[in-house]
Write a protein that holds these residues in place. Structure first.
Motif, short mmCIF file in Angstrom:
data_model
loop_
_atom_site.label_atom_id
_atom_site.label_comp_id
_atom_site.label_asym_id
_atom_site.label_seq_id
_atom_site.Cartn_x
_atom_site.Cartn_y
_atom_site.Cartn_z
N ALA A 33 71.55 -8.16 -31.54
CA ALA A 33 71.73 -6.71 -31.43
C ALA A 33 70.66 -5.95 -32.22
O ALA A 33 70.19 -4.90 -31.78
CB ALA A 33 73.13 -6.32 -31.90
N LEU A 34 70.27 -6.48 -33.37
CA LEU A 34 69.21 -5.84 -34.15
C LEU A 34 67.86 -5.93 -33.43
O LEU A 34 67.07 -4.99 -33.44
CB LEU A 34 69.08 -6.49 -35.53
N GLY A 35 67.60 -7.07 -32.82
CA GLY A 35 66.30 -7.29 -32.23
C GLY A 35 66.14 -6.86 -30.79
O GLY A 35 65.02 -6.72 -30.30
N ALA A 36 67.24 -6.65 -30.09
CA ALA A 36 67.15 -6.34 -28.66
C ALA A 36 66.26 -5.14 -28.34
O ALA A 36 65.43 -5.22 -27.44
CB ALA A 36 68.55 -6.13 -28.08
N PRO A 37 66.39 -4.03 -29.06
CA PRO A 37 65.55 -2.87 -28.70
C PRO A 37 64.06 -3.08 -28.95
O PRO A 37 63.24 -2.32 -28.43
CB PRO A 37 66.09 -1.75 -29.61
N VAL A 38 63.70 -4.08 -29.73
CA VAL A 38 62.28 -4.29 -30.06
C VAL A 38 61.81 -5.68 -29.63
O VAL A 38 60.76 -6.15 -30.08
CB VAL A 38 62.04 -4.08 -31.57
N GLU A 39 62.56 -6.32 -28.75
CA GLU A 39 62.31 -7.72 -28.40
C GLU A 39 60.88 -7.99 -27.96
O GLU A 39 60.30 -9.01 -28.30
CB GLU A 39 63.28 -8.15 -27.30
N PHE A 40 60.28 -7.10 -27.23
CA PHE A 40 58.94 -7.36 -26.70
C PHE A 40 57.86 -6.56 -27.42
O PHE A 40 56.75 -6.43 -26.92
CB PHE A 40 58.93 -7.09 -25.19
N SER A 41 58.18 -6.05 -28.60
CA SER A 41 57.21 -5.30 -29.39
C SER A 41 56.29 -6.25 -30.14
O SER A 41 56.70 -7.33 -30.56
CB SER A 41 57.92 -4.40 -30.40
N SER A 42 55.07 -5.82 -30.34
CA SER A 42 54.13 -6.62 -31.13
C SER A 42 54.42 -6.42 -32.61
O SER A 42 55.08 -5.45 -33.01
CB SER A 42 52.69 -6.20 -30.83
N LEU A 43 53.93 -7.33 -33.43
CA LEU A 43 54.10 -7.21 -34.88
C LEU A 43 53.48 -5.91 -35.37
O LEU A 43 54.06 -5.21 -36.22
CB LEU A 43 53.49 -8.41 -35.59
N VAL A 60 69.04 2.84 -31.74
CA VAL A 60 69.51 3.23 -30.41
C VAL A 60 68.58 2.64 -29.36
O VAL A 60 67.36 2.68 -29.47
CB VAL A 60 69.57 4.76 -30.28
N ASP A 61 69.19 2.08 -28.34
CA ASP A 61 68.47 1.54 -27.20
C ASP A 61 69.08 2.17 -25.95
O ASP A 61 70.19 2.70 -25.98
CB ASP A 61 68.61 0.01 -27.17
N TYR A 62 68.37 2.09 -24.84
CA TYR A 62 68.84 2.68 -23.59
C TYR A 62 68.79 1.63 -22.47
O TYR A 62 68.04 1.78 -21.51
CB TYR A 62 67.99 3.89 -23.22
N PRO A 63 69.59 0.56 -22.57
CA PRO A 63 69.48 -0.53 -21.59
C PRO A 63 69.83 -0.13 -20.16
O PRO A 63 69.24 -0.62 -19.22
CB PRO A 63 70.44 -1.60 -22.12
N ASP A 64 70.79 0.75 -20.00
CA ASP A 64 71.18 1.19 -18.65
C ASP A 64 71.09 2.71 -18.53
O ASP A 64 71.81 3.32 -17.75
CB ASP A 64 72.61 0.73 -18.34
#
Length: 129
Positions: A33-43, A60-64
């Motif tokens: 849950a912590l990493g989902a919004p930034v999963e594909f972000s670079s370091l 906050v993330d906006y998955p749908d």
């Protein structure tokens, strides 16, 4: 094995084992849950946005399309369904039916897939959902 008589032996060992398993699953879900919004972000992007300490709270993330904070992803879902399959395999072993987790885990993944493509139950009157 999860759910086996060995793991649930008398003397408190079973409860300690279960507590550790729950802790691992909870820790994985929180990390997801912590990493989902930034999963594909670079370091570099992470450091620019959150500083050297990185993500330290649910964002906050906006998955749908709707704002969500702290939601787990399919990674956590698949972990839980895998554990469910392993528990079923342990039960089969305990009943003398042999131990091969491939079938029970495979079927658990089918059940997970159903939750992704089939409609859920209708909302309850006066209840959430």
């Amino acid at each position: 094995m999860l759910g086996s008589r060995t793991a649930q032996a008398d003397g408190g060992g079973g409860m300690e084992f279960r507590s550790r398993v729950r802790g691992c699953l909870l820790g994985g879900a929180v990390g997801d849950a912590l990493g989902a919004p930034v999963e594909f972000s670079s370091l570099a992007d992470l450091r620019a946005r959150f500083g050297p300490a990185g993500v330290r709270e649910f964002i906050v993330d906006y998955p749908d399309g709707a704002p969500v904070r702290g939601a787990v992803t399919d990674d956590t879902q698949m972990t839980l369904w895998t554990v469910e399959g392993l528990i079923r395999a342990g039960v089969r072993r305990d009943r003398g039916l042999g131990f091969n987790p491939v079938g029970p885990v495979h079927h658990a993944y089918y059940r997970w897939y159903d939750t992704q493509v089939l409609p859920g139950p209708p909302p309850r009157a006066g209840g959430p959902g």
